[in-house]
Design an enzyme around this catalytic site. Structure first.
Site, PDB file in Angstrom:
ATOM      1  N   CYS A 168      -3.971   7.897   9.892  1.00  0.00           N
ATOM      2  CA  CYS A 168      -4.104   7.280  11.206  1.00  0.00           C
ATOM      3  C   CYS A 168      -3.675   8.278  12.275  1.00  0.00           C
ATOM      4  O   CYS A 168      -2.658   8.952  12.131  1.00  0.00           O
ATOM      5  CB  CYS A 168      -3.242   6.021  11.293  1.00  0.00           C
ATOM      6  SG  CYS A 168      -3.949   4.665  10.365  1.00  0.00           S
TER       7      CYS A 168
ATOM      8  N   ARG B  15      -8.379  -0.056   5.382  1.00  0.00           N
ATOM      9  CA  ARG B  15      -7.502   0.946   4.744  1.00  0.00           C
ATOM     10  C   ARG B  15      -6.266   0.285   4.169  1.00  0.00           C
ATOM     11  O   ARG B  15      -5.672   0.782   3.222  1.00  0.00           O
ATOM     12  CB  ARG B  15      -6.997   1.961   5.790  1.00  0.00           C
ATOM     13  CG  ARG B  15      -8.014   2.885   6.325  1.00  0.00           C
ATOM     14  CD  ARG B  15      -7.334   3.835   7.267  1.00  0.00           C
ATOM     15  NE  ARG B  15      -6.759   4.902   6.474  1.00  0.00           N
ATOM     16  CZ  ARG B  15      -6.827   6.176   6.784  1.00  0.00           C
ATOM     17  NH1 ARG B  15      -7.411   6.532   7.900  1.00  0.00           N
ATOM     18  NH2 ARG B  15      -6.293   7.081   6.021  1.00  0.00           N
TER      19      ARG B  15
ATOM     20  N   ASP C 277       5.287   0.274  11.777  1.00  0.00           N
ATOM     21  CA  ASP C 277       4.015  -0.292  11.313  1.00  0.00           C
ATOM     22  C   ASP C 277       3.813  -1.745  11.751  1.00  0.00           C
ATOM     23  O   ASP C 277       2.772  -2.338  11.474  1.00  0.00           O
ATOM     24  CB  ASP C 277       3.909  -0.182   9.783  1.00  0.00           C
ATOM     25  CG  ASP C 277       3.714   1.264   9.352  1.00  0.00           C
ATOM     26  OD1 ASP C 277       3.397   2.106  10.211  1.00  0.00           O
ATOM     27  OD2 ASP C 277       3.908   1.562   8.155  1.00  0.00           O
TER      28      ASP C 277
ATOM     29  N   GLN D  15       9.281  19.092   7.381  1.00  0.00           N
ATOM     30  CA  GLN D  15      10.400  18.689   6.505  1.00  0.00           C
ATOM     31  C   GLN D  15       9.995  18.760   5.029  1.00  0.00           C
ATOM     32  O   GLN D  15      10.801  19.100   4.174  1.00  0.00           O
ATOM     33  CB  GLN D  15      10.885  17.272   6.844  1.00  0.00           C
ATOM     34  CG  GLN D  15      11.532  17.150   8.207  1.00  0.00           C
ATOM     35  CD  GLN D  15      12.677  18.134   8.394  1.00  0.00           C
ATOM     36  OE1 GLN D  15      13.620  18.172   7.598  1.00  0.00           O
ATOM     37  NE2 GLN D  15      12.594  18.947   9.427  1.00  0.00           N
TER      38      GLN D  15
ATOM     39  N   ARG E 109       1.705  14.544  13.731  1.00  0.00           N
ATOM     40  CA  ARG E 109       2.419  14.061  12.532  1.00  0.00           C
ATOM     41  C   ARG E 109       2.792  15.278  11.685  1.00  0.00           C
ATOM     42  O   ARG E 109       2.124  15.598  10.695  1.00  0.00           O
ATOM     43  CB  ARG E 109       1.549  13.054  11.779  1.00  0.00           C
ATOM     44  CG  ARG E 109       1.291  11.794  12.614  1.00  0.00           C
ATOM     45  CD  ARG E 109       0.508  10.755  11.881  1.00  0.00           C
ATOM     46  NE  ARG E 109       1.258  10.105  10.826  1.00  0.00           N
ATOM     47  CZ  ARG E 109       0.753   9.161  10.039  1.00  0.00           C
ATOM     48  NH1 ARG E 109      -0.479   8.756  10.214  1.00  0.00           N
ATOM     49  NH2 ARG E 109       1.490   8.620   9.083  1.00  0.00           N
ATOM     50  N   PRO E 110       3.856  15.964  12.085  1.00  0.00           N
ATOM     51  CA  PRO E 110       4.214  17.225  11.422  1.00  0.00           C
ATOM     52  C   PRO E 110       4.699  17.007   9.991  1.00  0.00           C
ATOM     53  O   PRO E 110       5.096  15.899   9.628  1.00  0.00           O
ATOM     54  CB  PRO E 110       5.350  17.771  12.288  1.00  0.00           C
ATOM     55  CG  PRO E 110       5.909  16.593  13.017  1.00  0.00           C
ATOM     56  CD  PRO E 110       4.812  15.592  13.148  1.00  0.00           C
ATOM     57  N   ILE E 111       4.662  18.072   9.187  1.00  0.00           N
ATOM     58  CA  ILE E 111       5.152  17.959   7.801  1.00  0.00           C
ATOM     59  C   ILE E 111       6.170  19.062   7.491  1.00  0.00           C
ATOM     60  O   ILE E 111       6.371  19.415   6.345  1.00  0.00           O
ATOM     61  CB  ILE E 111       3.998  17.991   6.769  1.00  0.00           C
ATOM     62  CG1 ILE E 111       3.140  19.260   6.939  1.00  0.00           C
ATOM     63  CG2 ILE E 111       3.141  16.749   6.836  1.00  0.00           C
ATOM     64  CD1 ILE E 111       2.265  19.543   5.718  1.00  0.00           C
TER      65      ILE E 111
ATOM     66  N   LYS F 100       0.832  -1.214   0.000  1.00  0.00           N
ATOM     67  CA  LYS F 100       0.000   0.000   0.000  1.00  0.00           C
ATOM     68  C   LYS F 100       0.862   1.258   0.000  1.00  0.00           C
ATOM     69  O   LYS F 100       0.630   2.189  -0.784  1.00  0.00           O
ATOM     70  CB  LYS F 100      -0.906  -0.012   1.241  1.00  0.00           C
ATOM     71  CG  LYS F 100      -1.561   1.318   1.542  1.00  0.00           C
ATOM     72  CD  LYS F 100      -2.315   1.311   2.854  1.00  0.00           C
ATOM     73  CE  LYS F 100      -1.492   1.494   4.103  1.00  0.00           C
ATOM     74  NZ  LYS F 100      -1.251   2.860   4.574  1.00  0.00           N
ATOM     75  N   ASN F 101       1.871   1.287   0.886  1.00  0.00           N
ATOM     76  CA  ASN F 101       2.638   2.524   1.043  1.00  0.00           C
ATOM     77  C   ASN F 101       3.618   2.789  -0.103  1.00  0.00           C
ATOM     78  O   ASN F 101       4.271   3.830  -0.143  1.00  0.00           O
ATOM     79  CB  ASN F 101       3.353   2.543   2.401  1.00  0.00           C
ATOM     80  CG  ASN F 101       2.366   2.784   3.540  1.00  0.00           C
ATOM     81  OD1 ASN F 101       1.215   3.171   3.300  1.00  0.00           O
ATOM     82  ND2 ASN F 101       2.786   2.555   4.763  1.00  0.00           N
TER      83      ASN F 101
HETATM   84  N1  EPU Z   1       8.469  13.829  10.958  1.00  0.00           N
HETATM   85  C1  EPU Z   1       8.722  15.118  11.345  1.00  0.00           C
HETATM   86  N2  EPU Z   1       8.569  16.114  10.419  1.00  0.00           N
HETATM   87  C2  EPU Z   1       8.182  15.863   9.135  1.00  0.00           C
HETATM   88  C3  EPU Z   1       7.923  14.533   8.741  1.00  0.00           C
HETATM   89  C4  EPU Z   1       8.069  13.526   9.681  1.00  0.00           C
HETATM   90  O1  EPU Z   1       9.069  15.374  12.488  1.00  0.00           O
HETATM   91  O2  EPU Z   1       8.077  16.806   8.355  1.00  0.00           O
HETATM   92  C5  EPU Z   1       8.643  12.738  11.928  1.00  0.00           C
HETATM   93  C6  EPU Z   1       7.359  12.017  12.287  1.00  0.00           C
HETATM   94  O3  EPU Z   1       6.645  12.695  13.300  1.00  0.00           O
HETATM   95  C7  EPU Z   1       7.870  10.668  12.731  1.00  0.00           C
HETATM   96  C8  EPU Z   1       9.060  10.429  11.804  1.00  0.00           C
HETATM   97  O4  EPU Z   1       9.443  11.720  11.333  1.00  0.00           O
HETATM   98  O5  EPU Z   1       8.360  10.760  14.043  1.00  0.00           O
HETATM   99  C9  EPU Z   1       8.795   9.542  10.634  1.00  0.00           C
HETATM  100  O6  EPU Z   1       7.611   9.975   9.954  1.00  0.00           O
HETATM  101  P1  EPU Z   1       7.420   9.723   8.401  1.00  0.00           P
HETATM  102  O7  EPU Z   1       7.373  11.038   7.724  1.00  0.00           O
HETATM  103  O8  EPU Z   1       8.414   8.715   7.944  1.00  0.00           O
HETATM  104  O9  EPU Z   1       5.966   9.082   8.364  1.00  0.00           O
HETATM  105  P2  EPU Z   1       4.829   9.338   7.310  1.00  0.00           P
HETATM  106  O10 EPU Z   1       5.416   9.638   5.980  1.00  0.00           O
HETATM  107  O11 EPU Z   1       3.819  10.272   7.876  1.00  0.00           O
HETATM  108  C10 EPU Z   1       4.730   6.854   6.496  1.00  0.00           C
HETATM  109  C11 EPU Z   1       3.686   5.786   6.357  1.00  0.00           C
HETATM  110  C12 EPU Z   1       3.273   5.322   7.736  1.00  0.00           C
HETATM  111  C13 EPU Z   1       4.495   4.809   8.487  1.00  0.00           C
HETATM  112  C14 EPU Z   1       5.594   5.897   8.518  1.00  0.00           C
HETATM  113  C15 EPU Z   1       6.896   5.408   9.116  1.00  0.00           C
HETATM  114  C16 EPU Z   1       2.513   6.299   4.353  1.00  0.00           C
HETATM  115  C17 EPU Z   1       1.303   6.837   3.704  1.00  0.00           C
HETATM  116  N3  EPU Z   1       2.545   6.333   5.674  1.00  0.00           N
HETATM  117  O12 EPU Z   1       4.138   7.911   7.242  1.00  0.00           O
HETATM  118  O13 EPU Z   1       2.382   4.232   7.515  1.00  0.00           O
HETATM  119  O14 EPU Z   1       4.129   4.494   9.803  1.00  0.00           O
HETATM  120  O15 EPU Z   1       5.874   6.334   7.173  1.00  0.00           O
HETATM  121  O16 EPU Z   1       7.373   4.306   8.433  1.00  0.00           O
HETATM  122  O17 EPU Z   1       3.432   5.826   3.691  1.00  0.00           O
HETATM  123  C18 EPU Z   1       0.681   2.708   8.085  1.00  0.00           C
HETATM  124  O18 EPU Z   1       0.798   2.192   6.968  1.00  0.00           O
HETATM  125  O19 EPU Z   1       0.013   2.171   9.024  1.00  0.00           O
HETATM  126  C19 EPU Z   1       1.335   3.978   8.361  1.00  0.00           C
HETATM  127  C20 EPU Z   1       0.942   4.762   9.350  1.00  0.00           C
END
Ligand code: EPU
Length: 417
Positions: A117, A396, A305, A126, A122-124, A22-23
Site C-alpha cells: 500500500c 488484498r 491499520d 532497520q 516506507r523505508p527498510i 492476514k498480517n
Molecule cells: N520504519 C522505518 N524503517 C524501517 C522500518 C519501518 O523507519 O526499516 C518505520 C515506518 O516508516 C513506520 C514505522 O516504522 O513509520 C512502522 O512501520 P512497520 O515496519 O511496522 O510497518 P510495515 O512492516 O511496513 C506492517 C503491516 C502494515 C501495518 C504496519 C504497522 C504487513 C505486511 N504490513 O507494515 O499493514 O500498517 O506494519 O502496523 O504486516 C495493512 O495491513 O493495511 C498494512 C499496511
C-alpha cells in the site's frame, strides 16, 4: 473492472465469523521456507496478498496450495532462492520476509524492493541494519537488493532504532539458525509477532519474548508442523466500525478479545455497545455516538491499520474528533474520497480533524486497502448509492467482504464491468 455498490442507511443484523489475520499468515507462510517437512497452516484468509504469496513460494520451487477452505499446505524441501516472480514481489509489502527467510536458509538473496500500500515513504533500513549486524552485506541497486552472508552468519544483539513490525519479524526469521543467543531489543509486539514466534517454536525453534525484547537460541533445523493463525484483529475492528455506522446489532465470532482491548475501550467511551463473550463480540449502536481523539501507535495502542476506518466512523459521531497518525504520517489519501461523500474534515499535517457530516452516496476510488474499508464504512451510513472503484485494493486484505456484509442485511454488491 470490479466495483462495489453500496446502498446506505440499512442497518446490519446477524452474526459472522472473523477470519485469520492476514498480517500473521504472511510471515508464517514465508517462514515455512525454513522448515524441512510439511506445514499445514489453518485459518489463512483467502485474500489476494496470500494468493500472490503462494504463487511466489511455488516460483521458488516449494509446494504451496490451499488444500482445504482456509488451510494451506506448504512443503519447501526443494525450494531454491531463485525468485521467479519478481513482479509479484514488487507488488506487495510482505515479500520482504523473503529477505530473512532466504538469507537464513541459503545465505544469499537477490530480490526486488517490496511494494504494498502506497501511503508515503516506507523505508527498510532497520531490516538491513539487522542483516548487517548478523554479518551479511546488503547492496541496493536499481530497485533490487542483494543480501549476502560474508561468512557464517552469527548470533548478535540488536536494538531497533524504530519499532517496526516488518523489521522485528525479519530479524526473528533470519536468526532462527544462528549459533548461540540472539537478542533483539525495541521490538514490535503486535499479535502477528507472537503468532510467528508460536509457529516457529512449534516447528522446533527456541524463541522467547519478554516485553519488547526477543531472545532466540539458535537451532540446527526446523520440522514441519500444523498451526492455526490468530483471528484478524483489524478485520474485527473494521466490522465494529461498519456496525456502528450502519446501526443495528452484529455478533462477531472467532475473535481474540485480548487483542482488541485498547480499541474496545475507545468504542465503549463513544457509546457503542460492546459485549465480549469468550471468543465472540456483540456490537450494537442504537442511539447517537460521541466522538473521540486517537493517535496511532505501535501495539497495544491504536493501530494505524484502523486509522481510515475510524475517520469514517467519526463523520457519524455527534461532536466529531480527530485522528493523528504518527506511524504513517501521510496515510490520508482517503480524506479526499470521504469529502466526496460530504465529510467535513480538516487535514492539518498528520492530523485529520473530523466533524459530524451529512453524507450522501457518490462515486469513490479506494486508494489503498484500509482506505477502501473506510469508504465502505462511510457508504454504509450515507444517504443513497455509492460506487467504490479500485476494489483490487480491498480484496488484498478483507475476505468475502461483500458476502459478509450482505449476510448481515447490508445492501452491497460487487459489479463486474
Ligand atoms: N520504519 C522505518 N524503517 C524501517 C522500518 C519501518 O523507519 O526499516 C518505520 C515506518 O516508516 C513506520 C514505522 O516504522 O513509520 C512502522 O512501520 P512497520 O515496519 O511496522 O510497518 P510495515 O512492516 O511496513 C506492517 C503491516 C502494515 C501495518 C504496519 C504497522 C504487513 C505486511 N504490513 O507494515 O499493514 O500498517 O506494519 O502496523 O504486516 C495493512 O495491513 O493495511 C498494512 C499496511
Amino acid at each position: 473492472m470490479e466495483k462495489i455498490i453500496v446502498e446506505g442507511k440499512n442497518k446490519l443484523f446477524g452474526e459472522i465469523s472473523i477470519g485469520g489475520m492476514k498480517n500473521s499468515a504472511l510471515p508464517v507462510l514465508y517462514a515455512c521456507l525454513l522448515t524441512e517437512g510439511e506445514c499445514i497452516i489453518k485459518n489463512v484468509p483467502e485474500v489476494s496478498d496470500i494468493i500472490n504469496t503462494l504463487e511466489i513460494l511455488r516460483g521458488l520451487g516449494a509446494e504451496a496450495v490451499f488444500c482445504d477452505k482456509n488451510t494451506v499446505r506448504i512443503n519447501a524441501k526443494y525450494a531454491t532462492n531463485i525468485i521467479k516472480h519478481p513482479d509479484l514481489v514488487s507488488k506487495m509489502r510482505a515479500s520482504y520476509y523473503l529477505m530473512g527467510a532466504l538469507l537464513a536458509r541459503f545465505g544469499y538473496v537477490n530480490i526486488n524492493l517490496p511494494g504494498g500500500c502506497n501511503f508515503g515513504e516506507r523505508p527498510i533500513e532497520q531490516h538491513l541494519k539487522g542483516f548487517e549486524t548478523m554479518g551479511a552485506k546488503c547492496t541496493q541497486n536499481e530497485g533490487k537488493i542483494e543480501i549476502k552472508a560474508r561468512k557464517k552468519l552469527k548470533s548478535h544483539k540488536l536494538t531497533l532504532d524504530k519499532i517496526s513490525v516488518g523489521a522485528t519479524i525479519n530479524m526473528v526469521i533470519a536468526s532462527v539458525f544462528l549459533d548461540g543467543i540472539t537478542l533483539i531489543e525495541n521490538c514490535a509486539i503486535e499479535p502477528h509477532v507472537d503468532d510467528l514466534i508460536r509457529f516457529l517454536n512449534k516447528c522446533g525453534a527456541k524463541i522467547a519474548r519478554s516485553g519488547r525484547t526477543i531472545c532466540i537460541r539458535g537451532v540446527k533445523k526446523l520440522n514441519g508442523t500444523e498451526y492455526r493463525i490468530f483471528p484478524d484483529m483489524i478485520e474485527a475492528l473494521t466490522y465494529v466500525c461498519f456496525t456502528a455506522i450502519a446501526g443495528g446489532s452484529v455478533t462477531l465470532h472467532s475473535i481474540e478479545p485480548s487483542h482488541l482491548k485498547y480499541c474496545i475501550s475507545i468504542f465503549d467511551n463513544m457509546g457503542i455497545k460492546l459485549s465480549v463473550y469468550d471468543k465472540s463480540l456483540c456490537v450494537s449502536r442504537i442511539g447517537n455516538m460521541k466522538g473521540a481523539d486517537v493517535v496511532t501507535a505501535p501495539y497495544p495502542l491504536f493501530p494505524t491499520d484502523m486509522h481510515p476506518q475510524f475517520s469514517a466512523l467519526l463523520c457519524y459521531s455527534e461532536n466529531g474528533g480527530s485522528v493523528k497518525d504518527d506511524i504513517f504520517p501521510t496515510r490520508f489519501a482517503y480524506v479526499n474520497e470521504l469529502k466526496k461523500l460530504g465529510a467535513n474534515i480538516d487535514l492539518i499535517g498528520n492530523v485529520a480533524f473530523v466533524n459530524n457530516s451529512e453524507m450522501k452516496g457518490t462515486a469513490l476510488d479506494a486508494t489503498d486497502l484500509r482506505a477502501g474499508a473506510s469508504l465502505v464504512a462511510a457508504s454504509l451510513g450515507a444517504e443513497g448509492r455509492s460506487e467504490i472503484n479500485n476494489v483490487n485494493f480491498i480484496v488484498r486484505g478483507y475476505e468475502n467482504l461483500v458476502e459478509k456484509l450482505s449476510s448481515l442485511g447490508g445492501k452491497i454488491k460487487l459489479l463486474n464491468n
